[in-house]
Design a protein around this motif. Structure first.
Motif, mmCIF file in Angstrom:
data_model
loop_
_atom_site.group_PDB
_atom_site.id
_atom_site.type_symbol
_atom_site.label_atom_id
_atom_site.label_comp_id
_atom_site.label_asym_id
_atom_site.label_seq_id
_atom_site.Cartn_x
_atom_site.Cartn_y
_atom_site.Cartn_z
ATOM 1 N N SER A 146 17.416 -13.359 -29.760
ATOM 2 C CA SER A 146 18.650 -13.456 -30.917
ATOM 3 C C SER A 146 19.853 -13.055 -30.576
ATOM 4 O O SER A 146 20.916 -13.386 -30.929
ATOM 5 C CB SER A 146 17.824 -13.053 -32.519
ATOM 6 O OG SER A 146 16.730 -13.837 -32.372
ATOM 7 N N ASN A 178 18.318 -19.123 -28.446
ATOM 8 C CA ASN A 178 18.051 -19.027 -29.878
ATOM 9 C C ASN A 178 16.572 -19.807 -30.001
ATOM 10 O O ASN A 178 15.756 -19.377 -30.996
ATOM 11 C CB ASN A 178 19.335 -19.865 -30.698
ATOM 12 C CG ASN A 178 18.900 -20.199 -32.170
ATOM 13 O OD1 ASN A 178 18.660 -19.224 -32.825
ATOM 14 N ND2 ASN A 178 18.982 -21.210 -32.814
ATOM 15 N N VAL A 207 14.899 -13.885 -37.099
ATOM 16 C CA VAL A 207 15.592 -14.665 -36.266
ATOM 17 C C VAL A 207 16.872 -15.320 -36.701
ATOM 18 O O VAL A 207 17.839 -14.880 -36.337
ATOM 19 C CB VAL A 207 14.980 -15.921 -35.382
ATOM 20 C CG1 VAL A 207 15.782 -16.755 -34.597
ATOM 21 C CG2 VAL A 207 13.660 -15.193 -34.626
ATOM 22 N N SER A 214 20.856 -14.004 -36.539
ATOM 23 C CA SER A 214 21.776 -14.863 -35.883
ATOM 24 C C SER A 214 22.972 -14.773 -36.477
ATOM 25 O O SER A 214 24.292 -15.041 -36.006
ATOM 26 C CB SER A 214 21.299 -16.406 -36.210
ATOM 27 O OG SER A 214 21.267 -16.720 -37.450
#
Length: 312
Positions: free
Chosen positions: A30, A245, A257, A261
């Protein structure tokens, strides 16, 4: 962005991160994805002077489509969509192409830190649009969090009002709205069981085709070697960000996650200061301090809602 573009299968996964005692593999992936997106903004901003937007889109999207085509062959993913999903893919291509166009245009017209901050209104717009377009139930907490998030974005943009025209700030907000529409189209395709890689490939293919038509219309084909190399770097960073990703989602739960981001925004701001020499005021930091927690809260509320629906 906090988007699950596609998931590499366990058999054909390309990213193997050694297990460490400090960070789980999904967190490393990530962070790599966030850094790749931030670096893409920096390279795009740095290469913009003298580089026609249409040519940049053409080269970047063509290279991304070529890399994704090779990846699909390695993972045995069929790129031809079934007939019943044509409308979904049409929507995905339109909104995805517009998202890329507007993000690059904003980087051309305003500081990278502001352009990135405005694009991060996507989860806020998604929270507003999902009840209308996806018939998802909204709550008072979601509405209040969305309002706070937009307030943070306004605070973030305030220091730039003397140097950036309101029109361009409006275009930046439009890029967030269009990005939200793309997220909604991705949800629709995912609900049909469509592989994300297929959607990303056709989005880049359609963007390249549209950019090619624009270049033919403008008769703009002149590029230096340095500009071509910049487009190559942008394409590689785009695919790297999407791959890491996707691999992060394959190894960790959606909530952390998605949260990680959002680090793309502070990473971009930090890199613009160090590499581009952009000036960032305390108000920009305060705006991020409001917008990022609001975006994370929306992710948490969305995950909680889904867990409630799936609970037996």
């Amino acid at each position: 962005m906090s988007t699950v573009e596609f998931r590499p299968s366990q058999r054909h996964g390309r990213f193997t991160i050694p297990r460490t005692s400090m960070l789980p593999s999904f967190a490393v992936l990530s962070l790599l994805s966030a850094l790749a997106y931030a670096l893409r903004s920096i390279v795009t901003k740095q290469s913009m002077p003298g580089l026609p937007l249409g040519l940049m889109l053409l080269l970047q999207s063509s290279m991304c489509a070529a890399m994704l085509f090779a990846l699909s062959r390695g993972q045995s993913v069929v790129l031809a969509p079934p007939r019943r999903t044509y409308r979904l893919y049409g929507s995905r291509m339109v909104w995805g192409g517009l998202t890329t166009l507007l993000q690059f245009y904003c980087l051309q017209k305003m500081p990278a830190s502001l352009a990135t901050a405005l694009s991060y209104t996507a989860p806020l717009f998604t929270a507003v649009l999902a009840p209308m377009l996806l018939r998802e139930r909204s709550t008072l907490a979601i509405l209040l969090t969305t309002t706070v998030g937009f307030g943070g974005v306004a605070l973030n943009a305030l220091p730039y009002l003397d140097t950036v025209q309101l029109f361009y700030i409006g275009v930046g907000l439009l890029s967030g709205f269009v990005n939200a529409m793309m997220q909604i189209s991705i949800r629709g395709a995912a609900a049909e069981g469509e592989p994300g890689l297929r959607g990303v490939f056709w989005m880049h293919a359609a963007t390249a085709a549209g950019a090619c038509c624009a270049c033919v219309f403008d008769d703009t084909w002149s590029l230096t070697v340095e500009q071509v190399l910049a487009c190559v770097v942008i394409a590689v960073l785009s695919v790297l960000a999407q791959l890491t990703n996707a691999a992060a989602y394959a190894r960790g739960s959606a909530l952390p996650v998605n949260a990680l981001s959002f680090l793309t925004l502070p990473m971009t701001v930090g890199l613009t200061v160090v590499l581009l020499g952009e000036q960032v005021s305390l108000l920009v930091g305060a705006g991020m301090g409001i917008t990022l927690p609001a975006a994370f809260t929306l992710v948490w509320l969305e995950q909680k809602r889904r867990d409630t629906i799936l609970a037996p």
